[in-house]
Design an enzyme around this catalytic site. Structure first.
Site, PDB file in Angstrom:
ATOM      1  N   ASP A 227     -25.065 -24.967  17.661  1.00  0.00           N
ATOM      2  CA  ASP A 227     -25.537 -26.255  18.166  1.00  0.00           C
ATOM      3  C   ASP A 227     -26.850 -26.052  18.924  1.00  0.00           C
ATOM      4  O   ASP A 227     -27.071 -25.000  19.540  1.00  0.00           O
ATOM      5  CB  ASP A 227     -24.507 -26.867  19.120  1.00  0.00           C
ATOM      6  CG  ASP A 227     -23.251 -27.326  18.403  1.00  0.00           C
ATOM      7  OD1 ASP A 227     -23.285 -27.495  17.174  1.00  0.00           O
ATOM      8  OD2 ASP A 227     -22.223 -27.513  19.103  1.00  0.00           O
ATOM      9  N   ARG A 228     -27.671 -27.047  18.893  1.00  0.00           N
ATOM     10  CA  ARG A 228     -28.994 -26.937  19.535  1.00  0.00           C
ATOM     11  C   ARG A 228     -28.923 -26.423  20.982  1.00  0.00           C
ATOM     12  O   ARG A 228     -29.700 -25.548  21.368  1.00  0.00           O
ATOM     13  CB  ARG A 228     -29.696 -28.296  19.475  1.00  0.00           C
ATOM     14  CG  ARG A 228     -31.068 -28.290  20.144  1.00  0.00           C
ATOM     15  CD  ARG A 228     -31.792 -29.593  19.940  1.00  0.00           C
ATOM     16  NE  ARG A 228     -33.107 -29.547  20.569  1.00  0.00           N
ATOM     17  CZ  ARG A 228     -34.181 -30.159  20.113  1.00  0.00           C
ATOM     18  NH1 ARG A 228     -34.103 -30.871  19.012  1.00  0.00           N
ATOM     19  NH2 ARG A 228     -35.334 -30.064  20.728  1.00  0.00           N
TER      20      ARG A 228
END
Length: 246
Positions: free
Chosen positions: A66-67
């Site tokens: 995830d970012r």
């Protein structure tokens, strides 16, 4: 706007088939609607520059972070390597371990979490849903509390499946959301800090040589909340060798 460039990439390992890097917090694994610079683009830029490649370079996405999550990632440098690594993931032959700092202390110091998750692409929020609901995906992880201090816990997480926001949603389901994760109910004391979720280890069989490979990486231990815990106690990494290689 991030000033991170391909020259800042931390390359842990590279051969003709794969490249292992440390993904910083808040950089997408691949291009998304934000149009911000992503890891695939950065690695392509690095390969084009290093090997004086005309035009583009191939970089295959094998798995995602995830970012907001940082840590160790592997990318493929050939389509055949990408295909074999993705198959290993589908067959459960690719291990991913994380460290997280969560708000609070789980009632049970270790356990297995199994849920069905559903992601709303419009809001980018994942929720726990009935397994019979359309669009759900099964999510499973193991966790263990390593220590707790001042109302926060250092937790090791072994992701058995790899769903979007999985560790964040499942740890929040225990009433212990991850530090800095305001989206899923983190303690207000952690507001403004990076998400305290770090991919510490990947273990896999090399797609060509068939050698068993393990790569580990420390979280940014000088930063909050990591500096509150003795990370070296839980990660089998020689920090001097790690520093010398960077």
């Amino acid at each position: 706007m991030s000033t991170f460039t391909y020259k800042d990439l931390n390359i842990v390992y590279e051969d003709n088939h794969i490249i292992v890097v440390i993904k910083p917090f808040n950089i997408p694994s691949q291009a998304d609607s934000s149009c911000d610079l992503d890891m695939i683009t950065l690695i392509k830029q690095y390969l084009v520059e290093k090997y004086n490649k005309p035009g583009d370079a191939y970089v295959g996405l094998v798995h995602r972070l995830d970012r907001p999550t940082g840590g160790v990632m592997i990318f493929a440098k050939t389509s055949k390597s990408a295909e074999r690594l993705c198959e290993a993931i589908r067959n459960g032959e690719f291990e991913k371990k994380y460290l997280a700092v969560v708000c609070g202390v789980p009632v049970y110091k270790s356990g297995k979490l199994e849920h069905y998750l559903k992601k709303d692409s419009r809001t980018n929020i994942t929720t726990i849903a009935p397994f019979s609901e359309e669009g759900t995906k099964r999510a499973e992880l193991d966790y263990k509390v390593l220590e707790d201090k001042q109302g926060f816990s250092l937790v090791s997480i072994n992701l058995i499946t790899g769903r979007s926001h999985q560790a964040r949603v499942q740890m929040a389901s225990l009433g212990t959301p991850i530090f800095g994760d305001m989206k899923y109910g983190a303690d207000k004391r952690s507001k403004g800090y990076n998400l305290a979720l770090w991919a510490t280890e990947i273990k896999f069989v090399h797609p060509t040589t068939k050698e068993k490979m393990v790569f580990r990486a420390f979280p940014p231990e000088d930063n909050s909340p990591w500096k509150a815990f003795n990370l070296g106690k839980y990660l089998n990494i020689n920090k001097k060798q790690l520093a010398d290689s960077q």
